[in-house]
Structure formats: structure tokens, C-alpha cells
Design a protein around this motif. Structure first.
Motif, PDB file in Angstrom:
ATOM      1  N   UNK A 135       0.838  -1.209   0.000  1.00 58.71           N
ATOM      2  CA  UNK A 135       0.000   0.000   0.000  1.00 58.71           C
ATOM      3  C   UNK A 135       0.871   1.258   0.000  1.00 58.71           C
ATOM      4  N   UNK A 136       0.379   2.308  -0.655  1.00 62.72           N
ATOM      5  CA  UNK A 136       1.107   3.579  -0.685  1.00 62.72           C
ATOM      6  C   UNK A 136       0.861   4.348   0.604  1.00 62.72           C
ATOM      7  N   UNK A 292     -12.230   7.685 -10.012  1.00 62.40           N
ATOM      8  CA  UNK A 292     -11.439   6.967 -11.010  1.00 62.40           C
ATOM      9  C   UNK A 292     -11.083   5.603 -10.436  1.00 62.40           C
ATOM     10  N   UNK A 293     -11.653   4.548 -11.032  1.00 60.66           N
ATOM     11  CA  UNK A 293     -11.460   3.185 -10.534  1.00 60.66           C
ATOM     12  C   UNK A 293     -10.440   2.434 -11.382  1.00 60.66           C
ATOM     13  N   UNK A 294      -9.684   1.553 -10.732  1.00 60.24           N
ATOM     14  CA  UNK A 294      -8.697   0.737 -11.444  1.00 60.24           C
ATOM     15  C   UNK A 294      -8.556  -0.602 -10.739  1.00 60.24           C
ATOM     16  N   UNK A 295      -8.420  -1.634 -11.552  1.00 57.66           N
ATOM     17  CA  UNK A 295      -8.217  -2.992 -11.051  1.00 57.66           C
ATOM     18  C   UNK A 295      -7.053  -3.586 -11.835  1.00 57.66           C
ATOM     19  N   UNK A 296      -5.996  -4.010 -11.126  1.00 54.50           N
ATOM     20  CA  UNK A 296      -4.777  -4.482 -11.791  1.00 54.50           C
ATOM     21  C   UNK A 296      -4.292  -5.767 -11.132  1.00 54.50           C
ATOM     22  N   UNK A 297      -3.312  -6.396 -11.778  1.00 53.84           N
ATOM     23  CA  UNK A 297      -2.812  -7.697 -11.323  1.00 53.84           C
ATOM     24  C   UNK A 297      -1.296  -7.736 -11.388  1.00 53.84           C
ATOM     25  N   UNK A 305      -8.210   0.042  -6.662  1.00 57.79           N
ATOM     26  CA  UNK A 305      -7.987   1.460  -6.351  1.00 57.79           C
ATOM     27  C   UNK A 305      -9.206   2.292  -6.738  1.00 57.79           C
ATOM     28  N   UNK A 306      -9.482   3.314  -5.919  1.00 65.46           N
ATOM     29  CA  UNK A 306     -10.500   4.312  -6.234  1.00 65.46           C
ATOM     30  C   UNK A 306     -10.021   5.695  -5.828  1.00 65.46           C
ATOM     31  N   UNK A 307     -10.042   6.655  -6.757  1.00 66.57           N
ATOM     32  CA  UNK A 307      -9.610   8.029  -6.487  1.00 66.57           C
ATOM     33  C   UNK A 307     -10.810   8.949  -6.680  1.00 66.57           C
ATOM     34  N   UNK A 327      -2.609   2.817  -9.119  1.00 66.98           N
ATOM     35  CA  UNK A 327      -2.478   1.360  -9.271  1.00 66.98           C
ATOM     36  C   UNK A 327      -1.070   0.988  -9.734  1.00 66.98           C
ATOM     37  N   UNK A 328      -0.524   1.719 -10.681  1.00 71.05           N
ATOM     38  CA  UNK A 328       0.832   1.423 -11.165  1.00 71.05           C
ATOM     39  C   UNK A 328       1.888   1.638 -10.083  1.00 71.05           C
TER      40      UNK A 328
END
Length: 335
Positions: A135-136, A292-297, A305-307, A327-328
């Protein structure tokens, strides 16, 4: 009785007075052409025969060798233990065959075939980074989104599938779409093999209205292996696509109040699934505070992630890239 050359009597044990050629006494034996008799069996058990049974379960190849040595020695010495040696040899070879079959099955399983190779052309590998460490923190978020952040008290969550965030919907037909609205929603990871997760929420400092981002929700969900994580991402991607342009009534608490949310702009960029969601004005249908939603692997981890941003375009960050940027940054921390 007979008389010798000098008149001396010669006595013979043969009642018929016959003496074998060359003199001496006659010793009975097997007739010519018959195989020699095996040596008499001793009372001791051959040690190698016993060891072959023991090593059959410890080291099968050694058990087989000891069994063959035992048979060879028993044949010479007449010791007992032949049956024991045969058991050791049989069990040893059976275990060796089973081990070879198991190895072939493992080598030919899907993880070693092209079916499990990702878009990069390489087979996925498990991550060794703990979910909490991925986590950031506030400093890292500041660098990514160019504004200060502070953690929300009590927002951190850890645990298994039953610790994920619960959200409700007034329509079962759009229940799966609730997972698009917010990170770490239990509906997204239900019926999966997830093992643990870490979730954290960050907000802009109190009284600071200069930042474009209102809050950031970040989660890392760990699975038993990369294949299970891939399956989850593939399923979630299809659900997000089906929910595109959907309006969902969802409840975040226990007060029974449902808010109207709209999902739009579902897309896949560099293997990261993205979408824009937000509260919807009942009259105009305008999205307020777009998220802004993102789903990564990466490996056996899914990054969620949600911003949340301002609706005012002069203050809003880019709804299409903010989630991807966070996410990146998390993916870069996962080893």
C-alpha cells in the motif's frame, strides 16, 4: 573278507565285498546330471532384506538396490529373508513409478503451458511482498497525485474474505455492479480463493480545498497463486464491462439509504481495468465527485484502487488516469 597281496585279510564295509575303484569308502551323492542342492538354510535373517523394506519408504532407489543385494546373498548363504527382500523390491519400484507419474503430472499442469502465460509472454509468479507493505503511504500518494494526504482514522482494514467491505443494493440484477463502485467490496471477491487483503483510505488534509483529489481508497488482495488471481481479474473485467452505463442504487451503511451511482467509461489499458463512477444527481443525471477506478494484477495480488475527485473541472484530476497512476505505483512496490 578277502586276502591281500601278502596274505593279509582286507576288511570292507560293503556287505557284498565290493570296493570302489581306487580304494577307500563309498560316499553316496546325487546321480550325475542332477543340479546341486542349495545350501542349508541358516537361522539368521539377511540384514539387507530387512533394510530394503525400511528404505523402500525412506529412499525407494536405495530400497530396490538393497533388495537385489539381499536376494544375491541369500542365494549364496542360505539365510532367511527372501520374501522380505521381494517385498522391499516391489514397494520400492512401486513408489518410484508413482513418483515419476506425479512429476510428469506436475510438469504438464496448466502453469507450465502457454495457457497461463500473461500478455507479457511470461508465466506469472507469486509475489513475496506482504499486502500491507504494497500500500502507498501519504508521501508516496503526494508524489503520485501532487497534493498532500493524511490517513483517515479507523479506515484501515485487514483480514480474509469476511473482513471485506459490505455494500448493499436495492436491485439484485445490479448487485455485481456494486463491486465497480468501491474498492475491496465483498461482492467482487465472493466465491474466490483470496487469502488475505489490506485496505487503507486517505483524504486531503482538513481545511485544505486546493487539492483536486478528495480521497483515495487503495486495497491489495492476495490469492493462493497467480492463476487464481488471474481468474478473479478476468471475471471482474467481464462484470465491469456488463455494468458499463448502468445506474446502481447502493447503500454504504446500515441506515437503509440508497444513493444513485452511474458507471461509465469501462476500458482496459495496459492490462489494467478502469472505469469512472460517481454519485448521480437525480434531476440532471450529472455525476458528482467522479471516482477513477482501477483494477490491476501482479503475481498473486490484485490491486483495487478508487480516487475520488471534485466535479469542478478546474479542480478535478483526470478521471481516466488518476486511478491508473495509483495502481501502477502500487504494482511497482510488489516484488
Amino acid at each position: 573278507m578277502s586276502y591281500g597281496d601278502h596274505g593279509r585279510p582286507v576288511f570292507s564295509s560293503d556287505p557284498f565285498g565290493t570296493v570302489p575303484p581306487g580304494g577307500g569308502f563309498f560316499t553316496p551323492g546325487p546321480p550325475p546330471g542332477y543340479p546341486p542342492q542349495p545350501p542349508p538354510q541358516s537361522g539368521s535373517v539377511n540384514l539387507f532384506a530387512t533394510l530394503s523394506v525400511i528404505f523402500a519408504f525412506i529412499c525407494a532407489p536405495a530400497g530396490a538396490v538393497l533388495g537385489h543385494l539381499a536376494l544375491s546373498r541369500i542365494k549364496r548363504t542360505g539365510e532367511r529373508g527372501r520374501t522380505r527382500a521381494l517385498v522391499g523390491i516391489t514397494v520400492s519400484y512401486l513408489i518410484i513409478v508413482l513418483a515419476v507419474v506425479a512429476l510428469l503430472v506436475w510438469l504438464l499442469r496448466p502453469t507450465h503451458t502457454s495457457a497461463s502465460v500473461g500478455s507479457s509472454g511470461r508465466s506469472p509468479t507469486s509475489s513475496s511482498t506482504p499486502v500491507d507493505a504494497a500500500l502507498l503511504d501519504g508521501t508516496e500518494l503526494t508524489r503520485v497525485l501532487n497534493q498532500p494526504f493524511e490517513t483517515n482514522a479507523g479506515s484501515s482494514q485487514r483480514g480474509g474474505v469476511y473482513g471485506l467491505r459490505e455494500f448493499g443494493t436495492s436491485d439484485e440484477r445490479t448487485e455485481k455492479c456494486v463491486g465497480v463502485l468501491h474498492p475491496a467490496a465483498s461482492v467482487t471477491y465472493r466465491d474466490s480463493s483470496m487469502r488475505t487483503f489490506a485496505y487503507q483510505q486517505w483524504s486531503r488534509p482538513t481545511g485544505d480545498y486546493a487539492g483536486a483529489v478528495i480521497s483515495v481508497d487503495e486495497a491489495v488482495v492476495a490469492f493462493a497463486n497467480p492463476e487464481d488471481a488471474q481468474k478473479l481479474l478476468a471475471r471482474a473485467t467481464e462484470e465491469w464491462k456488463q455494468c458499463n452505463s448502468q445506474r446502481v442504487l447502493a447503500s454504504w451503511g446500515t441506515d437503509g439509504k440508497f444513493d444513485s451511482w452511474t458507471i461509465r467509461d469501462v476500458d482496459t489499458t495496459d492490462s489494467i481495468v478502469t472505469a469512472t463512477v460517481g454519485y448521480t444527481d437525480a434531476g440532471s443525471g450529472t455525476i458528482r465527485m467522479p471516482t477513477s477506478r482501477a483494477l490491476a494484477l501482479k503475481g498473486n495480488n490484485v490491486v483495487d484502487v478508487g480516487v475520488v475527485m471534485f466535479r469542478d473541472p478546474t479542480k478535478s484530476a483526470d478521471p481516466e488516469t488518476s486511478g491508473i497512476d495509483v495502481a501502477r505505483a502500487i504494482l511497482d512496490k510488489i516484488a
